[in-house]
Design an enzyme around this catalytic site. Structure first.
Site, short mmCIF file in Angstrom:
data_model
loop_
_atom_site.label_atom_id
_atom_site.label_comp_id
_atom_site.label_asym_id
_atom_site.label_seq_id
_atom_site.Cartn_x
_atom_site.Cartn_y
_atom_site.Cartn_z
N GLN A 138 0.81 -1.22 0.00
CA GLN A 138 0.00 0.00 0.00
C GLN A 138 0.84 1.28 0.00
OE1 GLN A 138 -2.76 -1.69 3.30
NE2 GLN A 138 -4.09 -0.42 2.04
N ASN A 186 -1.75 -10.66 8.54
CA ASN A 186 -2.78 -9.64 8.66
C ASN A 186 -4.09 -10.18 8.09
OD1 ASN A 186 -3.71 -6.75 9.01
ND2 ASN A 186 -4.21 -7.11 6.87
N GLU A 187 -5.10 -10.21 8.92
CA GLU A 187 -6.48 -10.48 8.49
C GLU A 187 -6.62 -11.65 7.54
OE1 GLU A 187 -8.30 -6.97 6.91
OE2 GLU A 187 -8.07 -5.84 8.75
N TYR A 220 -13.11 -1.94 12.20
CA TYR A 220 -13.63 -0.84 11.39
C TYR A 220 -15.13 -0.59 11.64
CZ TYR A 220 -9.15 -0.56 9.13
OH TYR A 220 -7.81 -0.38 8.93
N GLU A 264 -5.23 -2.03 13.96
CA GLU A 264 -5.74 -1.07 12.97
C GLU A 264 -7.09 -0.53 13.42
OE1 GLU A 264 -6.12 -2.31 8.84
OE2 GLU A 264 -4.25 -3.43 8.97
N TRP A 303 -4.94 3.40 11.70
CA TRP A 303 -4.80 3.15 10.27
C TRP A 303 -5.27 4.41 9.56
CZ3 TRP A 303 -2.46 -0.56 7.47
CH2 TRP A 303 -2.61 -0.46 6.08
C1 BGC Z 1 -6.50 -3.81 5.92
C2 BGC Z 1 -5.83 -2.59 5.34
C3 BGC Z 1 -6.86 -1.72 4.66
C4 BGC Z 1 -7.88 -1.29 5.69
C5 BGC Z 1 -8.96 -0.37 5.15
C6 BGC Z 1 -7.82 -3.54 6.58
O1 BGC Z 1 -8.72 -4.56 6.22
O2 BGC Z 1 -5.63 -4.51 6.76
O3 BGC Z 1 -4.83 -3.01 4.46
O4 BGC Z 1 -6.29 -0.62 4.03
O5 BGC Z 1 -8.52 -2.42 6.21
O6 BGC Z 1 -9.74 -1.03 4.20
#
Ligand code: BGC
Length: 437
Positions: free
Chosen positions: A12, A157-158, A283, A342, A389
């Site tokens: 990224q 990661n994820e 998120y 994040e 993030w």
């Molecule tokens: C990821 C990131 C991504 C962020 C926003 C996460 O799922 O680890 O790479 O940029 O979400 O979508």
């Protein structure tokens, strides 16, 4: 020490995809296929961090963070995934780690943030069990170089997003559309994680974690079909990736597979090799309703009544508290300390005439989520770190450069970095933490 940081990922931000012997990753191949990313954007240049890392560390120093989560590009270290090591690739992360330490910032590397070497994809990618062993060898190689200075490591990661978007729905690299047949990609990533924990410890890593993207799952109603669908979704998104690591067993996957023929004796013992922390990326919550067709046992339902980000994601800060306290009640003593690896939001950030970027919505987002994290801590959840993030606006996967998540604005035509108002807000927030502790 509570870790306060920002997070990024190699593909990224780095750019320089053909420099210093770096091999091709699945994201290079995917982003260059017509129609895969919005406006055909690629990470070829991204934030040019590979050349501007000193400037980026200076931005972090200005912010006052004590940690930085970044990812290491597997194809820089092992251009074809296995075999010969590319020392120039390792040198980059070596320099980065030294400069971070000199600035008083703890490097927190993630070994896999979705950029699998294309040569491994050509042999099946994560559908091939051998990729798990290859990942552990790569982990050992990197740790042999850095573990003397880097105490805390994150393996994957994820893995949920990589499986779901990359293998099930085909919207991320490697672009496969396998729906529930993608499950082996989950298992082999988890196996790779377990093997890598062991390899990292043998190479001198003192702490190892896995980062999962977790979501509170809200049933669309209290009716039985919606409750059943929500449970099925919770299993796929959250428990599939937490249960085997923390409890040494898979949840009931019968809604997705009749038999787990990829599972071999001893795998779950490997996968549940104890970790020192669990990384959580949060998120938003997810609302789930009964299925409307036969392809999957659930349907995604929209969440209304909350503000949304530029991505359209609902902003629900208390969802973070709900998630963390939910993990504690689900896993109890088996839950290791948590790192929020994040948390952040995309906004349409446009510089004003005087050059400033007034991202008040991001400030509200961060303030709300930090408050929710503190409420979870007050309710007994052991949280040891928070990484926003992201440090920089960057290549947002299939969305290209259209979604801006940074505390720092990047003009992708000039590579000019401009701290947004949220950067200054986060800096002041961190300064207050330091005076309080
Ligand atoms: C990821 C990131 C991504 C962020 C926003 C996460 O799922 O680890 O790479 O940029 O979400 O979508």
């Amino acid at each position: 020490m509570f870790l306060w940081g920002t997070a990024t990922a190699a593909y990224q931000i780095e750019g320089a995809v053909r420099e210093d012997g770096r091999g091709v990753s699945i994201w290079d191949a995917f982003a260059h296929e017509p129609g895969r990313t919005r406006d055909g954007h690629t990470g070829d240049v991204a934030c040019d961090h590979y050349h501007r890392w000193r400037e980026d560390i200076a931005l972090m120093s200005g912010l006052g963070v004590n940690a930085y989560r970044f990812s290491i590009a597997w194809p820089r270290v092992l251009p074809t995934g296995t075999g010969e090591v590319n020392d120039r690739g390792l040198d980059f992360y070596d320099r980065l780690a030294d400069a971070l330490l000199a600035a008083g910032i703890q490097p927190v590397p993630t070994l896999f943030h979705w950029d699998l070497p294309q040569a491994l994809e050509d042999r099946g990618g994560w559908l091939n069990r051998d990729t798990a062993a290859a990942f552990a060898d790569y982990a050992a190689t990197v740790a042999a170089r850095l573990a003397d200075r880097v105490p805390l490591w994150i393996t994957l990661n994820e893995p949920f997003v990589h499986m779901a978007y990359g293998y099930a729905m085909g919207i991320h690299a490697p672009g496969r559309l396998m729906l529930t047949d993608a499950l082996p990609a989950a298992h082999h990533q988890l196996l790779g994680h377990g093997l890598a924990v062991q390899a990292l410890r043998s190479a001198g890593a003192s702490q190892v974690a896995l980062t999962n993207n977790c979501t509170p799952v809200w049933p669309a109603s209290q009716e039985e079909p919606d409750l059943r669908a929500a449970d099925a979704y919770d299993i796929l998104h959250n428990r599939l990736f937490n249960d085997p690591v923390l409890l040494g067993k898979y949840p009931d996957l019968s809604a997705y597979a009749t038999e787990l023929d990829f599972l071999r004796d001893g795998d779950l013992a490997t996968i549940s090799t104890p970790v020192d922390a669990l990384g959580i990326n949060y998120y938003n919550p997810t609302r789930i309703a009964a299925p409307t067709d036969d392809a999957l046992p659930f349907t995604d339902a929209s969440i209304t009544g909350h503000p949304t980000t530029a991505f359209g994601w609902p902003v629900v800060p208390d969802g973070l508290r709900e998630l963390l306290t939910g993990l504690k009640s689900r896993y109890g003593a088996a839950l290791p300390p948590i790192l929020i690896t994040e948390n952040g939001c995309s906004q349409d950030d446009v510089p004003q005439e005087d050059g400033t970027i007034d991202d008040t919505a991001r400030i509200a987002f961060l303030d709300g989520h930090l408050g929710a994290m503190r409420r979870a801590m007050a309710e007994g959840v052991d949280v040891r770190g928070y990484f926003a993030w992201s440090l920089l606006d960057n290549f947002e996967w299939a969305e290209g450069y259209h979604q801006r998540f940074g505390l720092v604005h990047v003009d992708f035509a000039t590579q000019r970095r401009t701290p947004k108002r949220s950067y200054h807000w986060f800096r002041d927030h961190l300064a207050r933490q330091n005076t309080e502790t």
